[in-house]
Design a protein around this motif. Structure first.
Motif, PDB file in Angstrom:
ATOM      1  N   ALA A 225       0.820  -1.221   0.000  1.00 26.71           N
ATOM      2  CA  ALA A 225       0.000   0.000   0.000  1.00 26.71           C
ATOM      3  C   ALA A 225       0.846   1.259   0.000  1.00 26.71           C
ATOM      4  CB  ALA A 225      -0.932  -0.005   1.213  1.00 26.71           C
ATOM      5  N   HIS A 226       2.126   1.164   0.399  1.00 28.36           N
ATOM      6  CA  HIS A 226       2.982   2.341   0.459  1.00 28.36           C
ATOM      7  C   HIS A 226       3.820   2.523  -0.807  1.00 28.36           C
ATOM      8  CE1 HIS A 226       2.453   1.636   4.943  1.00 28.36           C
ATOM      9  NE2 HIS A 226       2.109   2.905   4.807  1.00 28.36           N
ATOM     10  N   ARG A 227       3.667   1.645  -1.760  1.00 27.70           N
ATOM     11  CA  ARG A 227       4.490   1.716  -2.970  1.00 27.70           C
ATOM     12  C   ARG A 227       3.741   2.413  -4.104  1.00 27.70           C
ATOM     13  NH1 ARG A 227       5.960  -4.700  -2.814  1.00 27.70           N
ATOM     14  NH2 ARG A 227       6.925  -4.718  -0.733  1.00 27.70           N
ATOM     15  N   GLY A 228       4.538   2.973  -4.996  1.00 30.22           N
ATOM     16  CA  GLY A 228       3.971   3.525  -6.224  1.00 30.22           C
ATOM     17  C   GLY A 228       3.270   4.853  -6.071  1.00 30.22           C
ATOM     18  N   ARG A 229       3.478   5.572  -4.966  1.00 24.81           N
ATOM     19  CA  ARG A 229       2.818   6.885  -4.815  1.00 24.81           C
ATOM     20  C   ARG A 229       3.799   7.971  -4.350  1.00 24.81           C
ATOM     21  NH1 ARG A 229       0.822   7.588   0.565  1.00 24.81           N
ATOM     22  NH2 ARG A 229       1.045   5.754   1.907  1.00 24.81           N
ATOM     23  N   GLY A 230       5.074   7.748  -4.638  1.00 23.73           N
ATOM     24  CA  GLY A 230       6.072   8.783  -4.363  1.00 23.73           C
ATOM     25  C   GLY A 230       6.587   8.818  -2.940  1.00 23.73           C
ATOM     26  N   LEU A 231       6.188   7.842  -2.124  1.00 22.30           N
ATOM     27  CA  LEU A 231       6.615   7.863  -0.727  1.00 22.30           C
ATOM     28  C   LEU A 231       8.121   7.604  -0.607  1.00 22.30           C
ATOM     29  CD1 LEU A 231       5.708   8.160   2.184  1.00 22.30           C
ATOM     30  CD2 LEU A 231       5.164   5.715   2.216  1.00 22.30           C
ATOM     31  N   GLY A 232       8.656   6.766  -1.509  1.00 18.85           N
ATOM     32  CA  GLY A 232      10.099   6.491  -1.472  1.00 18.85           C
ATOM     33  C   GLY A 232      10.919   7.754  -1.636  1.00 18.85           C
ATOM     34  N   THR A 233      10.501   8.613  -2.562  1.00 21.01           N
ATOM     35  CA  THR A 233      11.218   9.877  -2.776  1.00 21.01           C
ATOM     36  C   THR A 233      11.197  10.738  -1.515  1.00 21.01           C
ATOM     37  OG1 THR A 233      10.792   9.916  -5.151  1.00 21.01           O
ATOM     38  CG2 THR A 233      11.186  12.031  -4.081  1.00 21.01           C
ATOM     39  N   THR A 234      10.020  10.850  -0.897  1.00 21.87           N
ATOM     40  CA  THR A 234       9.889  11.669   0.314  1.00 21.87           C
ATOM     41  C   THR A 234      10.792  11.160   1.427  1.00 21.87           C
ATOM     42  OG1 THR A 234       7.584  12.212  -0.231  1.00 21.87           O
ATOM     43  CG2 THR A 234       8.262  12.476   2.067  1.00 21.87           C
ATOM     44  N   LEU A 235      10.815   9.844   1.616  1.00 25.95           N
ATOM     45  CA  LEU A 235      11.595   9.285   2.713  1.00 25.95           C
ATOM     46  C   LEU A 235      13.092   9.300   2.412  1.00 25.95           C
ATOM     47  CD1 LEU A 235       9.332   6.298   3.838  1.00 25.95           C
ATOM     48  CD2 LEU A 235       9.351   8.680   4.627  1.00 25.95           C
ATOM     49  N   LEU A 236      13.469   9.092   1.161  1.00 26.37           N
ATOM     50  CA  LEU A 236      14.896   9.166   0.804  1.00 26.37           C
ATOM     51  C   LEU A 236      15.442  10.569   1.069  1.00 26.37           C
ATOM     52  CD1 LEU A 236      15.031   7.077  -2.481  1.00 26.37           C
ATOM     53  CD2 LEU A 236      16.278   6.593  -0.380  1.00 26.37           C
ATOM     54  N   ARG A 260      18.763  -2.215 -12.830  1.00 27.57           N
ATOM     55  CA  ARG A 260      17.490  -2.682 -13.402  1.00 27.57           C
ATOM     56  C   ARG A 260      16.282  -2.157 -12.630  1.00 27.57           C
ATOM     57  NH1 ARG A 260      17.896  -8.741 -12.563  1.00 27.57           N
ATOM     58  NH2 ARG A 260      18.769  -7.922 -10.597  1.00 27.57           N
ATOM     59  N   ASN A 261      16.504  -1.706 -11.406  1.00 31.09           N
ATOM     60  CA  ASN A 261      15.399  -1.270 -10.555  1.00 31.09           C
ATOM     61  C   ASN A 261      15.058   0.190 -10.881  1.00 31.09           C
ATOM     62  OD1 ASN A 261      13.541  -0.845  -8.530  1.00 31.09           O
ATOM     63  ND2 ASN A 261      14.815  -1.692  -6.902  1.00 31.09           N
ATOM     64  N   THR A 262      14.373   0.366 -11.984  1.00 32.47           N
ATOM     65  CA  THR A 262      14.077   1.717 -12.479  1.00 32.47           C
ATOM     66  C   THR A 262      13.310   2.566 -11.479  1.00 32.47           C
ATOM     67  OG1 THR A 262      14.089   0.851 -14.729  1.00 32.47           O
ATOM     68  CG2 THR A 262      13.108   3.018 -14.401  1.00 32.47           C
ATOM     69  N   PRO A 263      12.272   2.041 -10.813  1.00 31.15           N
ATOM     70  CA  PRO A 263      11.560   2.870  -9.834  1.00 31.15           C
ATOM     71  C   PRO A 263      12.470   3.374  -8.719  1.00 31.15           C
ATOM     72  CG  PRO A 263      10.258   0.944 -10.381  1.00 31.15           C
ATOM     73  CD  PRO A 263      11.599   0.729 -10.986  1.00 31.15           C
ATOM     74  N   ALA A 267      13.410   7.250  -7.880  1.00 28.48           N
ATOM     75  CA  ALA A 267      13.129   7.846  -6.565  1.00 28.48           C
ATOM     76  C   ALA A 267      14.354   8.580  -6.036  1.00 28.48           C
ATOM     77  CB  ALA A 267      12.686   6.763  -5.591  1.00 28.48           C
ATOM     78  N   PHE A 268      15.540   8.006  -6.210  1.00 19.08           N
ATOM     79  CA  PHE A 268      16.764   8.682  -5.765  1.00 19.08           C
ATOM     80  C   PHE A 268      16.954   9.998  -6.513  1.00 19.08           C
ATOM     81  CE2 PHE A 268      18.003   4.513  -4.006  1.00 19.08           C
ATOM     82  CZ  PHE A 268      18.541   4.911  -2.797  1.00 19.08           C
ATOM     83  N   LEU A 269      16.737   9.979  -7.830  1.00 16.03           N
ATOM     84  CA  LEU A 269      16.897  11.212  -8.613  1.00 16.03           C
ATOM     85  C   LEU A 269      15.927  12.292  -8.136  1.00 16.03           C
ATOM     86  CD1 LEU A 269      17.319   9.697 -12.191  1.00 16.03           C
ATOM     87  CD2 LEU A 269      19.083  10.873 -10.851  1.00 16.03           C
ATOM     88  N   SER A 270      14.699  11.902  -7.836  1.00 16.53           N
ATOM     89  CA  SER A 270      13.693  12.876  -7.383  1.00 16.53           C
ATOM     90  C   SER A 270      13.984  13.387  -5.978  1.00 16.53           C
ATOM     91  CB  SER A 270      12.302  12.242  -7.428  1.00 16.53           C
ATOM     92  OG  SER A 270      11.967  11.836  -8.737  1.00 16.53           O
TER      93      SER A 270
END
Length: 299
Positions: A225-236, A260-263, A267-270
């Motif tokens: 439920a926490h994937r695919g909505r930009g949460l990784g970028t916020t937390l990184l 290979r892990n494009t998402p 997220a790191f770039l963002s």
């Protein structure tokens, strides 16, 4: 530094060879004179008395404690001397020696990452977030369940029974503090797993031009439920800010997600990281991502 040579530190004026030194001319004396030059030196009476006083042996002092020991028959303790040096093994450990010896730092109760567990919570757009150092007894079941998620297992390769995850966690938890595994807790609920580590002390340092105190991060989002909505970028961004805020000697935060892990790379770039290079690691081809302290306010 080579040993100090007395001939090099004693002075800069050269000493002439004795054969080159002319003797002074003798003083003029009357012919056939049998008189001799003499010097009548008389020491002051006060100095003579002082010398005599110092040469006179003094009677040993008899302390009251010695009287009591002699009366009771108790042997006297060994004599102490102020000239003896303390044993090197009992010399207090200084802060400098702790920095030079990572193992000593860990034994003294400090990790090598400036106490990640004391960094405290931070407010993000997604809620209040905090890194909480992982514990085997409390967190193994949860982290193992996340590692068995197919989306996670494809890159972490830790799927299997709980002891597989335990073998991954325990060396970090019981190690010298160069890597700290943590739960990411958002609004009081654990929802991600992190590893904050000293990249300059990691095998990764063999594969890129590491700098002292480079700090690396690994991340997985646990719940679907926490994937695919930009949460990784916020937390990184939040975690890399925590590193830069609490580790003043760290000039760069680095990461090496699978190419290979494009998402993940996105997220790191963002989150303000820049793509530095492609790196061939033993288990993957990685994208070396770097967030520079100097560019923190720009990216």
């Amino acid at each position: 530094m080579p040993p100090t040579d007395a001939s090099t530190d004693a002075g800069t004026t050269p000493v002439a060879d004795s054969s080159d030194i002319s003797e002074p001319a003798p003083a003029h004396r009357p012919e056939n004179s049998d008189c001799q030059d003499t010097l009548d030196l008389r020491l002051p009476d006060e100095l003579i008395a002082l010398i005599a006083e110092q040469d006179t042996p003094r009677p040993a002092r008899h302390e009251p404690d010695e009287d009591r020991r002699e009366a009771s028959g108790t042997p006297a303790p060994p004599a102490r001397t102020s000239l003896s040096k303390p044993s090197m093994s009992k010399t207090p450990m200084t802060r400098t020696s702790m920095v030079e010896n990572p193992d000593a730092t860990a034994l003294a109760g400090h990790d090598l990452l400036d106490d990640v567990g004391e960094w405290g919570p931070v407010t993000t757009a997604a809620g209040v977030f905090q890194l909480v150092p992982a514990r085997i007894d409390r967190d193994l079941v949860l982290i193992s369940r996340w590692m068995n998620d197919p989306a996670v297992a494809a890159f972490w390769e830790l799927a299997g029974p709980e002891n597989v995850t335990e073998r991954h966690l325990r060396p970090q938890i019981e190690g010298d503090g160069r890597s700290v595994p943590c739960l990411g807790v958002l609004d009081g609920r654990p929802m991600s797993y992190w590893e904050v580590y000293r990249a300059d002390l990691d095998p990764l340092a063999r594969h890129y031009p590491a700098r002292p105190h480079d700090t690396g991060i690994h991340l997985l989002i646990g719940g679907v439920a926490h994937r695919g909505r930009g949460l990784g970028t916020t937390l990184l961004k939040a975690v890399s800010d925590l590193v830069l805020d609490h580790r003043p000697q760290c000039a760069r935060v680095v990461a090496e997600p699978d190419l290979r892990n494009t998402p993940s790379v996105s997220a790191f770039l963002s989150a303000g990281f820049r793509f530095s290079a492609e790196v061939d690691l033993p288990d993957k081809r990685a994208a070396l991502m770097v967030r520079d302290r100097a560019l923190r306010a720009v990216l």
